[in-house]
Design a protein around this motif. Structure first.
Motif, mmCIF file in Angstrom:
data_model
loop_
_atom_site.group_PDB
_atom_site.id
_atom_site.type_symbol
_atom_site.label_atom_id
_atom_site.label_comp_id
_atom_site.label_asym_id
_atom_site.label_seq_id
_atom_site.Cartn_x
_atom_site.Cartn_y
_atom_site.Cartn_z
ATOM 1 N N UNK A 237 42.581 46.185 -29.366
ATOM 2 C CA UNK A 237 41.925 46.118 -28.055
ATOM 3 C C UNK A 237 42.697 46.921 -27.009
ATOM 4 N N UNK A 238 44.025 46.849 -27.064
ATOM 5 C CA UNK A 238 44.854 47.623 -26.127
ATOM 6 C C UNK A 238 44.653 49.116 -26.348
ATOM 7 N N UNK A 239 44.586 49.536 -27.610
ATOM 8 C CA UNK A 239 44.339 50.946 -27.923
ATOM 9 C C UNK A 239 42.994 51.411 -27.383
ATOM 10 N N UNK A 240 42.043 50.490 -27.270
ATOM 11 C CA UNK A 240 40.725 50.849 -26.751
ATOM 12 C C UNK A 240 40.683 50.848 -25.229
ATOM 13 N N UNK A 241 41.816 50.492 -24.580
ATOM 14 C CA UNK A 241 41.892 50.579 -23.131
ATOM 15 C C UNK A 241 42.008 49.273 -22.392
ATOM 16 N N UNK A 242 42.048 48.145 -23.089
ATOM 17 C CA UNK A 242 42.174 46.853 -22.429
ATOM 18 C C UNK A 242 43.625 46.579 -22.058
ATOM 19 N N UNK A 243 43.835 45.747 -21.050
ATOM 20 C CA UNK A 243 45.185 45.343 -20.662
ATOM 21 C C UNK A 243 45.714 44.311 -21.644
ATOM 22 N N UNK A 244 47.030 44.035 -21.566
ATOM 23 C CA UNK A 244 47.628 43.022 -22.431
ATOM 24 C C UNK A 244 46.965 41.666 -22.195
ATOM 25 N N UNK A 245 46.713 41.334 -20.924
ATOM 26 C CA UNK A 245 46.088 40.058 -20.593
ATOM 27 C C UNK A 245 44.672 39.982 -21.169
ATOM 28 N N UNK A 246 43.899 41.046 -21.023
ATOM 29 C CA UNK A 246 42.537 41.062 -21.560
ATOM 30 C C UNK A 246 42.547 41.018 -23.081
ATOM 31 N N UNK A 247 43.507 41.705 -23.698
ATOM 32 C CA UNK A 247 43.596 41.700 -25.154
ATOM 33 C C UNK A 247 43.873 40.292 -25.673
ATOM 34 N N UNK A 248 44.710 39.554 -24.964
ATOM 35 C CA UNK A 248 44.950 38.167 -25.344
ATOM 36 C C UNK A 248 43.694 37.332 -25.225
ATOM 37 N N UNK A 249 42.891 37.613 -24.204
ATOM 38 C CA UNK A 249 41.630 36.887 -24.023
ATOM 39 C C UNK A 249 40.641 37.218 -25.142
ATOM 40 N N UNK A 250 40.686 38.448 -25.630
ATOM 41 C CA UNK A 250 39.821 38.839 -26.748
ATOM 42 C C UNK A 250 40.147 38.001 -27.987
ATOM 43 N N UNK A 251 41.439 37.840 -28.262
ATOM 44 C CA UNK A 251 41.837 37.014 -29.406
ATOM 45 C C UNK A 251 41.408 35.563 -29.193
ATOM 46 N N UNK A 252 41.469 35.104 -27.949
ATOM 47 C CA UNK A 252 41.012 33.749 -27.636
ATOM 48 C C UNK A 252 39.528 33.587 -27.937
ATOM 49 N N UNK A 253 38.724 34.581 -27.580
ATOM 50 C CA UNK A 253 37.294 34.542 -27.892
ATOM 51 C C UNK A 253 37.084 34.413 -29.398
ATOM 52 N N UNK A 254 37.796 35.234 -30.162
ATOM 53 C CA UNK A 254 37.650 35.202 -31.615
ATOM 54 C C UNK A 254 38.003 33.831 -32.187
ATOM 55 N N UNK A 255 39.142 33.276 -31.772
ATOM 56 C CA UNK A 255 39.584 32.000 -32.339
ATOM 57 C C UNK A 255 38.742 30.834 -31.827
ATOM 58 N N UNK A 256 38.225 30.939 -30.582
ATOM 59 C CA UNK A 256 37.357 29.879 -30.063
ATOM 60 C C UNK A 256 36.057 29.801 -30.860
ATOM 61 N N UNK A 257 35.438 30.968 -31.108
ATOM 62 C CA UNK A 257 34.226 30.996 -31.933
ATOM 63 C C UNK A 257 34.541 30.487 -33.339
ATOM 64 N N UNK A 258 35.711 30.849 -33.839
ATOM 65 C CA UNK A 258 36.101 30.423 -35.179
ATOM 66 C C UNK A 258 36.160 28.906 -35.307
ATOM 67 N N UNK A 259 36.790 28.228 -34.333
ATOM 68 C CA UNK A 259 36.930 26.774 -34.491
ATOM 69 C C UNK A 259 35.582 26.061 -34.326
#
Length: 390
Positions: A237-259
């Motif tokens: 996500x960072x390589x695609x232009x997102x900030x570190x904070x936004x990239x962490x939120x992306x992982x949160x989205x993935x794991x939230x949907x997962x649970x």
């Protein structure tokens, strides 16, 4: 029946299981959003920093059999209490001694603790909740998923305020809370939680059965898919232009949907029992997410994370159920599950590291995404082989 009798004791034990399970992922999932800051501050290669998630997963494959040894020597309650303390101390140490050596050392010992706690919790659930096994396994799985989600999302928030050492160390608070609740469990429930003095008898070795090997490989690649995404989705996500904070939120989205899917998808298994069709269905979501990461812009990272979360949420319970589907007794299922998980985690332990090494050589994540597609194809292959009529 060894069922716990009183509602208050039952609630206390369930809450204790939930808190213990919460500690089985944050020390791993908090690393992913911090890979780039750690790599930059400590002047590391991507291969070196990816070892911080590879090492604990490797330990999960190697040290799970020590659960029986710990129980025989110390008992279940004291063992889990001690191992929670290990997780707490080494997680806290990441904040006070933020060197690469200490990060590796803490990953090793935390991985050992997680490896031993997991089977002991499962054994306790099987023994003390014979009529509520599915529900308690749901609590256990939910706790692990929630811990991963909290760590993946909130670590970046702490990092923004206090730096990555504090972002990693803050999760020692979860271990302290779990330790307090675990040690205060009703003594009556603790007595009923002891594992048998002798190992469970095993009726035939799964290591000689080709179906068990297909299950091991399926579990290994679904686990590799999970831990590789947990480790590398934020850097992608960072390589695609997102900030570190936004990239962490992306992982949160993935794991939230997962649970959410970890809980909801298994509820449909009784109505639609064909495991192969479920594998195809959830991997269709995962494939769509990978293709978005490959060919779309920064906007696509968010829906891609949600789609991949659906796949991860469905694959894990399927992988856990496969040994149960193929066996006729609890003892036999236990031996098959031990084989698939131990071998599977050993396979998955190396994948985030391999991705890091490839990234060091290429400077981009193009090959990483193709590797994710390869995981998908391999899971479909082994699910198909398992679905064939013998």
């Amino acid at each position: 029946m060894r069922e716990i009798q009183t509602k208050s004791a039952l609630t206390a034990v369930i809450f204790a299981i939930l808190l213990v399970a919460l500690n089985l992922r944050p020390a791993i999932s908090s690393i992913g959003p911090m890979l780039e800051p750690i790599r930059t501050d400590l002047v590391l290669t991507n291969g070196q920093v990816s070892l911080l998630t590879a090492v604990p997963v490797l330990c999960m494959g190697l040290f799970a059999p020590f659960a029986i040894v710990f129980n025989r020597r110390f008992g279940l309650k004291r063992s889990i209490g001690f191992l929670l303390a290990v997780i707490g101390v080494f997680t806290l140490g990441r904040g006070f001694w933020p060197s690469y050596f200490n990060l590796l050392l803490s990953s090793f010992f935390i991985g050992i603790a997680i490896a031993i706690i997991g089977p002991m919790l499962s054994a306790m659930i099987k023994r003390d909740f014979p009529t509520r096994t599915a529900s308690l396994i749901g609590v256990y799985s939910f706790g692990m998923g929630l811990g991963a989600t909290l760590a993946a999302g909130l670590t970046s928030v702490v990092y923004a305020a206090s730096g990555w050492p504090a972002g990693l160390a803050v999760w020692s608070g979860l271990a302290l809370a779990a330790l307090i609740v675990w040690l205060r469990m009703p003594e009556a429930s603790a007595k009923s939680e002891q594992l048998p003095d002798d190992p469970l008898p095993i009726s035939g070795s799964p290591w000689k059965n080709v179906k068990a090997w297909y299950m091991l490989l399926f579990f290994g690649f679904q686990s590799a898919f999970f831990f590789s995404m947990l480790t590398w989705l934020a850097p992608i996500a960072i390589d695609k232009g997102l900030s570190v904070l936004s990239a962490g939120a992306v992982v949160t989205v993935m794991t939230a949907v997962q649970i959410v899917c970890n809980i909801s998808i298994p509820l449909l298994f009784s109505r639609y029992p064909n495991r192969f069709l479920w594998v195809l269905a959830v991997l269709a979501f995962g494939t769509a997410g990978i293709l978005l990461l490959m060919f779309a812009g920064a906007w696509a990272v968010w829906p891609a994370a949600a789609l991949i979360g659906v796949a991860l949420g469905g694959l894990f319970p399927i992988a856990l159920l496969l040994p149960l589907d193929a066996t006729d007794s609890a003892d036999e299922a236990n031996s098959w599950a031990a084989m698939t998980q131990s071998g599977g985690y050993l396979i998955s332990a190396f994948m985030p590291f391999i991705i890091g090494v490839v990234y060091d050589q290429t400077g981009n994540h193009d090959i990483t995404l193709w590797m994710f597609l390869a995981f998908v194809l391999l899971m479909i292959l082994f699910a198909y082989l398992l679905n064939r009529k013998a």
